[in-house]
Write an enzyme that holds these catalytic residues in place. Structure first.
Site, short mmCIF file in Angstrom:
data_model
loop_
_atom_site.label_atom_id
_atom_site.label_comp_id
_atom_site.label_asym_id
_atom_site.label_seq_id
_atom_site.Cartn_x
_atom_site.Cartn_y
_atom_site.Cartn_z
N ASP A 32 1.11 -0.75 -0.09
CA ASP A 32 -0.20 0.34 -0.33
C ASP A 32 0.94 1.30 0.20
O ASP A 32 2.12 1.35 0.62
CB ASP A 32 -0.52 0.13 0.95
CG ASP A 32 -2.42 1.10 1.03
OD1 ASP A 32 -2.34 1.51 0.07
OD2 ASP A 32 -2.27 1.15 2.08
N TYR A 80 0.72 5.90 -0.75
CA TYR A 80 0.67 6.64 0.23
C TYR A 80 1.55 8.00 -0.73
O TYR A 80 1.61 8.73 -0.40
CB TYR A 80 1.45 6.58 1.40
CG TYR A 80 0.61 7.84 2.81
CD1 TYR A 80 -0.30 7.77 2.80
CD2 TYR A 80 1.62 8.78 3.19
CE1 TYR A 80 -1.17 9.00 3.56
CE2 TYR A 80 1.30 9.87 4.35
CZ TYR A 80 0.35 9.16 4.52
OH TYR A 80 -0.28 10.14 5.58
N HIS A 133 -3.97 13.54 0.29
CA HIS A 133 -4.43 12.90 1.33
C HIS A 133 -2.97 13.40 2.57
O HIS A 133 -3.73 13.43 4.11
CB HIS A 133 -4.30 11.68 1.11
CG HIS A 133 -4.46 10.37 2.18
ND1 HIS A 133 -6.13 10.76 2.72
CD2 HIS A 133 -3.46 9.76 2.47
CE1 HIS A 133 -5.69 9.23 3.65
NE2 HIS A 133 -4.58 8.88 3.77
N ARG A 190 -0.61 16.13 12.73
CA ARG A 190 0.90 16.49 12.98
C ARG A 190 1.28 18.32 13.23
O ARG A 190 0.13 18.84 14.51
CB ARG A 190 1.86 15.79 12.55
CG ARG A 190 1.84 14.78 12.87
CD ARG A 190 3.35 14.06 12.15
NE ARG A 190 3.10 14.47 10.36
CZ ARG A 190 2.95 13.03 9.85
NH1 ARG A 190 2.19 12.00 10.58
NH2 ARG A 190 2.54 13.36 8.37
N GLU A 201 -9.16 4.28 -3.07
CA GLU A 201 -7.99 3.91 -3.62
C GLU A 201 -8.04 2.98 -5.37
O GLU A 201 -9.15 2.48 -5.68
CB GLU A 201 -7.26 3.11 -2.85
CG GLU A 201 -6.94 3.47 -1.89
CD GLU A 201 -5.56 2.89 -0.97
OE1 GLU A 201 -4.53 2.49 -1.73
OE2 GLU A 201 -5.84 3.25 0.25
N ASP A 227 -9.24 0.14 1.00
CA ASP A 227 -8.34 -0.25 1.54
C ASP A 227 -9.20 0.17 3.45
O ASP A 227 -8.58 0.97 4.12
CB ASP A 227 -6.96 0.35 1.55
CG ASP A 227 -6.31 -0.25 2.17
OD1 ASP A 227 -6.46 -1.72 2.62
OD2 ASP A 227 -5.25 0.42 2.85
N GLN A 234 -5.43 2.04 14.28
CA GLN A 234 -4.55 2.15 13.53
C GLN A 234 -3.87 3.42 15.14
O GLN A 234 -2.58 2.66 14.44
CB GLN A 234 -5.35 2.89 12.21
CG GLN A 234 -3.89 3.87 11.39
CD GLN A 234 -4.16 3.55 10.60
OE1 GLN A 234 -5.14 3.74 10.00
NE2 GLN A 234 -3.41 4.76 9.00
N TYR A 261 -0.07 2.56 15.72
CA TYR A 261 1.42 2.37 14.35
C TYR A 261 2.49 3.03 14.58
O TYR A 261 3.52 3.11 13.80
CB TYR A 261 0.79 3.51 13.15
CG TYR A 261 0.96 4.59 13.47
CD1 TYR A 261 -0.24 5.31 14.74
CD2 TYR A 261 1.31 5.60 12.78
CE1 TYR A 261 -0.04 6.74 14.03
CE2 TYR A 261 1.56 6.96 12.60
CZ TYR A 261 1.08 7.25 13.48
OH TYR A 261 1.82 8.83 13.96
N THR A 295 -4.57 6.43 -0.43
CA THR A 295 -6.31 7.61 -1.11
C THR A 295 -6.07 8.39 -1.76
O THR A 295 -4.87 9.57 -1.94
CB THR A 295 -6.56 7.92 0.56
OG1 THR A 295 -6.12 6.36 1.65
CG2 THR A 295 -8.06 8.44 0.37
#
Ligand code: CA
Length: 423
Positions: free
Chosen positions: A134, A136, A141, A150, A209, A241, A248, A252, A357
């Site tokens: 997968d 990113y 996104h 963040r 996706e 997905d 998560q 993670y 995504t």
């Protein structure tokens, strides 16, 4: 131009305008009927064309490949026959279906053996998926997620514009459209709690996706250049997905997603070939700063594919919640494959690679509930008046995709999955 992509082609099979499967598409999938075991077919209008039966009747006799690859419950053997076979077979199918070709058109006995109304066919997982990665790769996104979790001023992590970030996903839990998903259970920890708790995920999400399958392997230790990468890519599917955001979030750090992602991913049943998508190539975004030489590329490797997500509550009408487009991707598939193999990692026939995504620039083009409802702060209102921050039990999530140009529509059909309560 690839001959089978000619917009002027039409079929003697009646294909309604707006169909995802005109003669220029010729996707590949695996189907069965009440009478027949799973085998390889293609879609044309509202019909499935049985390629195994077509081959046994001699329609591929002038081509040099093992027609036994169609008598299989996966596309793997066919994909392994190589790009020149993919192209000659698709071209031959196009010829057989073309309006002016009378061979099958005027042979009622053969037609009876090879054409099945799609409503009478069961579509299966098309590929025996060996490995799943997968990525990113949508800058919108990644920026949205970085802004939420963040720092809005430094939303992208320092590596993001230098390499297509990815992780190794779980292949065993990838299912085909129509298979229901049970809400996953797991560990979560509320921000104000001292210890984690166990239970059903409360923040179940989709990720819009596209995925691509490789149909060719490379030896361990050898890498694939951006210039060669597309020779390895057989075709693409829609990819949902599924993600449990609360599981998560707790699990993670530091090694990345695990059980919050591995409970299920859903794909559409028809694999649309990269050749069929060739007319829809567009330039990708400028990549600044300049990427390292092994990630540089020539030509157009982004694809203009419109994407849509709908949520259909139990017993209600479907509401469109997202319209996005695959052309927005920052990193293209050739770069993803080049990066994946630059360390010598070998890829295999039947591996699946998801884009990450696919979010666009505007809030109605975001490809996940996390972004659409902005971490639960902006709930969406569906047609029945109900609100959604994430996906509820009983909801069906439907994803669609198509490319359109010069009057030709190359569609993916749909991936549709209903969420059931936890087991
Ligand atoms: Ca994903």
């Amino acid at each position: 131009m690839i001959r089978a992509n000619n917009p002027n082609l039409s079929s003697w099979i009646d294909v309604e305008s707006g169909s995802d499967f005109p003669i220029q598409n010729i996707p590949f999938g695996v189907f069965s009927t009440a009478e027949s075991s799973p085998r390889v077919g293609t879609a044309i209008g509202e019909y499935v064309l049985d390629l195994s039966a077509l081959a046994e009747l001699g329609y591929f006799d002038e081509l040099e490949f093992d027609i036994g690859v169609f008598k299989s419950d996966s596309l793997n053997a066919y994909m392994a026959s190589g790009q020149s076979t993919w192209r000659s077979v698709r071209d031959r199918i196009s010829q057989v279906l073309a309006s002016e070709n009378s061979t099958l058109r005027d042979n009622a006995t053969d037609r009876e053996k090879v054409l099945i109304p799609m409503s009478m066919a069961t579509l299966h997982l098309p590929v025996d998926i060996r490995d799943y990665t997968d990525f990113y790769s949508s800058i919108e996104h990644a920026t949205n997620v970085g802004t939420m979790f963040r720092d809005p001023d430094n939303a992208l992590l320092p590596n993001w514009k230098h390499l297509p970030v990815g992780y190794h996903g779980r292949a065993s839990s990838i299912v085909v459209s129509g298979v229901n998903i049970n809400r996953p259970k797991g560990q979560t920890k509320a921000d104000d709690a001292d210890t984690p708790s166990f239970g059903p995920s409360r923040l179940l999400d989709f990720e819009l996706e596209l995925g691509f399958f490789t149909g060719r392997n490379n030896p361990l230790g050898q890498s694939i250049s951006t210039g060669d990468a597309e020779d390895y890519i057989f075709g693409m599917v829609l990819f949902n997905d599924w993600s449990a955001r609360d599981i998560q979030k707790w699990e993670y750090v530091p090694l990345g997603p695990f059980l919050g992602k591995s409970f299920a991913s859903s794909i559409s049943p028809w694999v649309v070939t990269l050749d069929a998508l060739d007319p829809f190539r567009v330039s990708g975004p400028d990549q600044d700063p300049e990427v390292l030489p092994y990630l540089q590329y020539d030509g157009e490797h982004n694809f203009d594919i419109a994407l849509e997500v709908q949520i259909q509550p139990e017993g209600g009408d479907a509401s469109t919640v997202c319209n996005s487009n695959f052309k927005f991707m920052y990193w293209n598939m050739a770069q993803q494959l080049a990066h994946h193999t630059i360390n010598g990692c070998n890829i295999d026939v039947g591996d699946l690679y998801a884009s990450g995504t696919v979010s666009g620039h505007t809030p109605d083009s975001y490809g996940s509930m996390l972004e659409l409802a902005w971490k639960g702060t902006k709930p969406l209102t569906l047609k029945d008046g109900s609100e959604r921050k994430f996906i509820l039990d009983g909801d069906t999530v439907i994803m669609k995709g198509h490319a359109e140009k010069d009057g030709v529509r190359i569609g993916f059909g749909e991936v549709r999955s209903k969420v059931l309560p936890p087991l």
